[in-house]
Design an enzyme around this catalytic site. Structure first.
Site, PDB file in Angstrom:
ATOM      1  CG  ASP A 186      -1.932  -1.091   0.893  1.00  0.00           C
ATOM      2  OD1 ASP A 186      -2.546  -1.412   0.236  1.00  0.00           O
ATOM      3  OD2 ASP A 186      -2.236  -1.286   2.093  1.00  0.00           O
ATOM      4  CE1 TYR A 211       4.096  -6.292   4.054  1.00  0.00           C
ATOM      5  CE2 TYR A 211       3.728  -8.868   3.929  1.00  0.00           C
ATOM      6  CZ  TYR A 211       3.942  -7.392   3.474  1.00  0.00           C
ATOM      7  OH  TYR A 211       3.337  -7.393   1.741  1.00  0.00           O
TER       8      TYR A 211
END
Length: 249
Positions: free
Chosen positions: A52, A111
């Site tokens: 994003d 992540y």
């Protein structure tokens, strides 16, 4: 036609995410333009995922096709790194089999989310500053519940195009890097849009005492995004690694 994987890294702040979109600068768009210029042929790439706006990548893979013979890799890497912005680095070009796919062949993604407890002009662009103490032990206890979770609807972006919200998380833990910096690490076979930032936001509520680990479990079981915490800022989130069965890390 032969297929190749790019291994690259980028700082997400200057871009409107990975994916090409109208009237916005994206990482994918910048890299495609650089490849097309260097190879003197229209090139499109497919990434391992779609980070994003503002989200960083320490490691990202993307595949593209090009006719043989392939030009000198060393010279091409130099050219590409001159053509892309300074917030993007292209580290390698790897020949793969013709059916290899950067998105669908990935077997694991990791992540990391960085939290700074000290205000500093050096950490803020790539971490989230938290002026309040957090109970990392309780946050780590709650994060462990994710290992037994299959349906991540409570942390999924509403009205997304995902066909399923099922993910297999194999690692989810908080740790201290030093006295002023904590990091959340999560590994799974796949991730939903906004999932990691929503998970972190809800775990921060646990750390602040707004939720107990049992209440965190209830949020998971409700399968309702509105029940979970806020989505955290993207600049502190890094796509840390992507693994494939045919590429050595």
């Amino acid at each position: 036609m032969a297929r190749y994987f790019l291994r690259l890294a980028y700082r997400g702040a200057p871009y409107h995410g990975w994916q090409v979109q109208p009237n916005a600068v994206s990482v994918q768009g910048v890299v495609e333009n650089a490849l097309s210029t260097a190879l003197r042929s229209p090139i499109s790439i497919v990434g391992a995922g779609r980070t994003d706006t503002g989200v960083n990548a320490r490691v990202m893979y993307a595949h593209f096709d090009f006719e043989d013979p392939f030009p000198d890799k060393g010279r091409l890497l130099v050219s590409l790194n001159r053509l892309v912005d300074r917030d993007i680095a292209i580290h390698d070009i790897i020949p793969v089999h013709k059916d290899a796919h950067a998105r669908f062949d990935a077997i694991e993604r990791s992540y990391k989310y960085f939290v700074a407890f000290e205000k500093t002009p050096f950490f803020y662009p790539l971490s989230w500053y938290c002026p309040h103490p957090l109970d990392l032990e309780r946050m780590d206890e709650a994060a462990g519940l994710l290992l037994a979770t299959e349906d991540f609807t409570s942390f999924a972006k509403l009205h997304s195009d995902a066909k399923t919200n099922i993910c297999k998380v194999t690692k989810a833990e908080w740790s201290m890097i030093d006295e002023n910096m904590a990091v959340f690490t999560i590994t799974a076979d796949r991730f939903l849009r906004n999932m990691v930032r929503a998970v972190v936001g809800t775990l921060v509520d646990v750390g602040r005492g707004k939720l107990t680990p049992d209440e965190f479990r209830n949020i998971i079981e409700r399968k309702d995004r509105c029940a979970a915490g806020q989505s955290m800022p993207g600049e502190a989130l890094f796509l840390w690694d992507v693994k494939y069965p045919y590429i050595r890390s």
